[in-house]
Design an enzyme around this catalytic site. Structure first.
Site, mmCIF file in Angstrom:
data_model
loop_
_atom_site.group_PDB
_atom_site.id
_atom_site.type_symbol
_atom_site.label_atom_id
_atom_site.label_comp_id
_atom_site.label_asym_id
_atom_site.label_seq_id
_atom_site.Cartn_x
_atom_site.Cartn_y
_atom_site.Cartn_z
ATOM 1 N N ASP A 151 0.744 -1.164 0.170
ATOM 2 C CA ASP A 151 -0.022 0.054 -0.232
ATOM 3 C C ASP A 151 0.705 1.300 0.119
ATOM 4 O O ASP A 151 2.104 1.211 0.338
ATOM 5 C CB ASP A 151 -0.858 -0.326 1.274
ATOM 6 C CG ASP A 151 -1.741 1.245 1.564
ATOM 7 O OD1 ASP A 151 -2.210 1.707 0.544
ATOM 8 O OD2 ASP A 151 -1.458 1.777 2.496
ATOM 9 N N ASP A 191 -1.594 -0.129 6.193
ATOM 10 C CA ASP A 191 -1.655 0.592 7.505
ATOM 11 C C ASP A 191 -3.043 0.360 7.955
ATOM 12 O O ASP A 191 -3.421 0.975 9.203
ATOM 13 C CB ASP A 191 -1.079 1.909 7.323
ATOM 14 C CG ASP A 191 -2.221 2.631 6.256
ATOM 15 O OD1 ASP A 191 -2.294 2.273 5.245
ATOM 16 O OD2 ASP A 191 -2.649 3.646 7.018
ATOM 17 N N ASP A 236 -0.347 5.046 0.963
ATOM 18 C CA ASP A 236 -0.400 5.996 1.878
ATOM 19 C C ASP A 236 -0.480 5.509 3.354
ATOM 20 O O ASP A 236 -1.537 4.648 3.382
ATOM 21 C CB ASP A 236 -1.653 6.881 1.556
ATOM 22 C CG ASP A 236 -1.430 7.863 0.331
ATOM 23 O OD1 ASP A 236 -0.981 8.963 0.428
ATOM 24 O OD2 ASP A 236 -1.577 7.145 -0.914
HETATM 25 MG MG LIG Z 1 -2.891 3.246 3.454
#
Ligand SMILES: [Mg+2]
Length: 252
Positions: free
Chosen positions: A19, A199, A21
């Site tokens: 991923d 995240d 961001d």
């Molecule tokens: Mg993310």
């Protein structure tokens, strides 16, 4: 030894799915304002080299934006939650979700968001993001309003997803699990052990797919139920990629 360090030491046979961001780079007030850390590109390049190219970015951003963040690399990637795919390094971007979002969604959304002036709409074409970074207290009220709209039967085939201070409306049926499986079906990913790094629980489908294909997940910034490992922040993820890349990244 813990699985993360073992993976960095003996990377052979792994395929990495990352991923962007909150995983590789820190969040900023708006998606355009993110700072690209100096070690991002060398870390990705070294790891990709170490893995014989079996490294892909899986993001809600468009592939064009991912390319801007990782220039001059043009990594294998899935953008817009799987609506776009680029199978190989520097190859063409293939649009997967032709059906897209219903035409009425954008005007409907403009009406709905008139009562939430602090929310910021980011139209990505195949999906629409509603950011509320400037007013985190809107989380419940805005989420409920969007959920009522999506489940109200007015916009069919639209899925609502909750990210980090953002809600996303996207065509139903696309997620990072599907993207991961797409890559795992082809070279240089096929036959490797997938490691998915993200995240956010929004990407659960990606963690599930990695597990189902014999790999494992790494959560960033928090422990997540069912996810084997975690790293504290994007800085630690980049440092881990550099260790994984070994000498391959120390070219500059
Ligand atoms: Mg993310």
């Amino acid at each position: 030894m813990n699985m993360i360090e073992e993976a960095a030491r003996t990377a052979d046979g792994l395929a990495l799915f990352l991923d962007m961001d909150g995983t590789l780079i820190d969040f900023a007030a708006t998606p355009d304002a993110v700072q690209v850390p100096a070690d991002l590109v060398p870390a990705l390049e070294g790891a990709a080299r170490r893995l014989d190219g079996a490294l892909a970015l899986l993001s809600g951003r468009s592939i064009a934006e991912l390319d801007r963040l990782t220039a001059p690399l043009a990594l294998p990637a899935s953008g817009l939650h799987g609506g776009e795919i680029r199978a190989g390094f520097g190859g063409p971007v293939e649009v997967v979700a032709h059906a897209g979002l219903p035409a009425r969604l954008r005007p409907d959304l403009a009406d709905l968001l008139a009562t939430f002036p602090a929310a910021m709409v980011e139209d990505k074409g195949l999906s629409v993001a509603v950011h509320y970074r400037r007013a985190p207290e809107l989380r419940a009220e805005l989420g409920n309003a969007l959920l009522r709209y999506v489940t109200g039967g007015e916009a069919t085939g639209v899925e609502l997803r909750a990210g980090e201070l953002v809600y996303e409306l996207k065509p139903a049926g696309f997620d990072k699990g599907r993207s991961l499986r797409h890559f795992m079906g082809r070279a240089p990913f096929a036959g490797r052990r997938p490691v998915f790094v993200s995240d956010h629980p929004i990407d659960q489908a990606g963690f599930d797919a990695a597990d189902a294909l014999g790999g494992f997940g790494i959560s960033v910034g928090r422990q997540m139920p069912g996810v084997a490992c975690s790293l504290p922040n994007p800085t630690a993820v980049r440092a881990w990629l550099r260790r994984l890349g070994g000498d391959a990244w120390r070219v500059a």
